[in-house]
Design an enzyme around this catalytic site. Structure first.
Site, mmCIF file in Angstrom:
data_model
loop_
_atom_site.group_PDB
_atom_site.id
_atom_site.type_symbol
_atom_site.label_atom_id
_atom_site.label_comp_id
_atom_site.label_asym_id
_atom_site.label_seq_id
_atom_site.Cartn_x
_atom_site.Cartn_y
_atom_site.Cartn_z
ATOM 1 N N ASP A 102 0.867 -1.177 0.000
ATOM 2 C CA ASP A 102 0.000 0.000 0.000
ATOM 3 C C ASP A 102 0.902 1.225 0.000
ATOM 4 O O ASP A 102 2.114 1.083 -0.195
ATOM 5 C CB ASP A 102 -0.987 -0.010 1.176
ATOM 6 C CG ASP A 102 -2.325 0.591 0.751
ATOM 7 O OD1 ASP A 102 -2.353 1.798 0.434
ATOM 8 O OD2 ASP A 102 -3.316 -0.141 0.705
ATOM 9 N N GLY B 98 -7.578 -4.670 0.699
ATOM 10 C CA GLY B 98 -6.508 -5.483 1.264
ATOM 11 C C GLY B 98 -5.356 -5.682 0.298
ATOM 12 O O GLY B 98 -4.304 -6.175 0.669
ATOM 13 N N LYS B 99 -5.590 -5.324 -0.972
ATOM 14 C CA LYS B 99 -4.550 -5.462 -2.020
ATOM 15 C C LYS B 99 -3.877 -6.830 -1.927
ATOM 16 O O LYS B 99 -2.661 -6.950 -2.057
ATOM 17 C CB LYS B 99 -3.540 -4.321 -1.930
ATOM 18 C CG LYS B 99 -4.182 -2.946 -2.152
ATOM 19 C CD LYS B 99 -3.209 -1.798 -2.183
ATOM 20 C CE LYS B 99 -3.861 -0.468 -2.522
ATOM 21 N NZ LYS B 99 -4.875 0.003 -1.531
ATOM 22 N N ARG B 100 -4.688 -7.884 -1.746
ATOM 23 C CA ARG B 100 -4.148 -9.219 -1.565
ATOM 24 C C ARG B 100 -3.596 -9.760 -2.878
ATOM 25 O O ARG B 100 -4.035 -9.363 -3.967
ATOM 26 C CB ARG B 100 -5.211 -10.167 -1.016
ATOM 27 C CG ARG B 100 -5.627 -9.820 0.414
ATOM 28 C CD ARG B 100 -4.428 -9.867 1.363
ATOM 29 N NE ARG B 100 -4.840 -9.838 2.760
ATOM 30 C CZ ARG B 100 -4.877 -8.759 3.526
ATOM 31 N NH1 ARG B 100 -4.544 -7.572 3.043
ATOM 32 N NH2 ARG B 100 -5.246 -8.847 4.794
#
Lengths: 296, 296
Positions: A102, B98-100
């Site tokens: 992020d 969550g940018k998983r």
């Protein structure tokens, strides 16, 4: 002591670059453990503890795969936290495989969450750098402050990793090579006394040619190599990740150790209830195979 | 109903493409709430509920930034889960930021964790596709199975996003453009009745030129646009994210809404204890500004 050096000493002390990958699914847990625990999360927690205790004197590092704990909800978060604490109490180094990413204050929040003593307090975290330097800087700051490390995705072990990572840039390099250069630059301020950085790279065992290219391109970067065993990588594939002194990489095995009892080559030797004995047997085999390949 | 259509209807019904970003830090929570709650996590939980209740009839979507809950440990995971449930009970659509990213069975575990009814059960999850198709396919399968969505990082809002995303490939395109094409392809099997896919893209408000290029390049892809407000993006910057009918994007504001009381333009009007009134005032302003810009 800096993470880079803690890693170096720990691996050297055991003469073993193996990482125990804990990516547990409830199906991996033997009936006896499932029966006595009221929830899947608690059964997995016991399964983890047994493996950690069995292997801690021969395997220097453990990698928890965050997804499998997140899948268990808030209880999984507690199991993860306890597992990290338990592994550290046994002297193991702990990598959390979260592939977090992020920007700015949010990257900082992830770094605090996983690397600070007030958080999950792992020794290192895997990170994805698609967002660029702003997304990495906060992790570097906390690595310095708390003597922790990161491993940044460069060339991953999956079959389709090339779709994106192998694209060729107009400068002639591939995308993963440019990523490697950025990782090297980010790590240049965190070099330990043995010449390696606390900023590592993830490079898959399934791409031995790329591993060789990257070892030459980033001579201060420790590699975390997934893809050994179940994904198809062997000792001969990872050998190029090591330098002339036999250091420079750590090699993860998850199912290969957790589910060693299932391995065809140990057929009729172990039952699921013997998963610890099987894991230890396989860990010794893996150490010896790596050692032979590296010194060979 | 598919996520793509649920999103379309919900935004249309409120005539508002705003997303309330909940990236709470304890400093954002007024003294009165902090005092009556025994832990930071519980104080943040109450802060969230108050904001959600205040805005649910004018703001269609909420985005929880996972890092801030992970930072609170296992208790944060519980706060996140309760917050998602509460927001959904108010009729809001929930995106988990969550940018998983991972591969194969681990990507599947993340998808199960966040998109399945047995997990956190958000309506959509943000995802990073550096690993390629194997890392995306498991999310697509669960999007289809549970009528959920993903938003994949294409061009992020941070100053250094170009370091990597703007690199030019030997084919002449930039990296983010290639990512856009991959996102479009991944989304082509999940198109809703209004012509938009359940597979969206994250495109920062801070890059209006790229937003315009991407809107033309991916005409079936809904955009999640961060970077409005605190990061510097305004209504004029995001306007190119919308199609001729005024749809196609949703625009996130986090600190702009959570901390509206601090905004210079409301000086002396609100105290921290009035954070809900300030947030509602600002949400109406934002809706009107977006509406004027889009129809203008």
């Amino acid at each position: 002591m800096m993470f880079a050096d803690r890693l170096f000493y720990r691996v050297n002390e055991m003469n073993n670059p193996t990482v125990l990958g804990l990516d547990p699914r409830i199906e991996f847990v033997p009936e006896s453990i499932r029966k006595k625990n009221p929830t899947d999360a608690l059964a997995i927690s016991e399964f983890n503890r047994k493996l950690l205790f069995t292997l801690h004197d021969i395997v220097p590092v453990v990698k928890f795969q965050s997804a499998y704990y997140e899948m268990l909800g808030p209880e999984g978060a507690a199991v993860l936290k306890e597992g990290i604490l338990f592994a550290k109490s046994l002297g193991m180094l702990v990598i959390l495989d979260g592939k977090r990413n992020d920007i700015g204050s949010t990257a900082r929040a992830y770094a605090e969450a996983y690397l600070s003593p007030g958080g999950y307090d792992a020794d290192a975290l895997t990170v994805n750098a698609y967002l660029g330097s702003d997304g990495i800087q906060p992790f570097l700051e906390l690595c310095e402050k708390y003597e922790k490390g990161v491993f940044i995705l460069v060339k991953t072990s999956n079959p389709s990793s090339g779709e994106f990572q192998d694209l060729r840039l107009d400068s002639g390099e591939k995308v993963y090579e440019r990523m490697a250069d950025m990782v090297r630059r980010w790590g240049s301020g965190l070099i330990g006394e043995h010449g390696y950085s606390s900023v590592g790279a993830v490079v898959g065992a399934t791409y031995p040619d790329e591993l060789k290219i990257l070892r030459e391109r980033m001579n201060e970067t420790p590699f975390l190599i997934p893809g050994y065993g179940a994904q198809g990588g062997g000792a001969a594939d990872v050998v190029h990740g090591f330098d002339k002194l036999g250091y420079g990489s750590i090699v993860n095995s998850s199912r290969g150790l957790m589910c060693a009892w299932k391995n065809e080559i140990y057929k009729n030797r172990f039952s699921q209830e013997d998963f610890c004995e099987a894991a230890r047997f396989e860990a010794v085999e893996m150490r010896n195979a790596l050692s032979a390949a590296i010194s060979g």
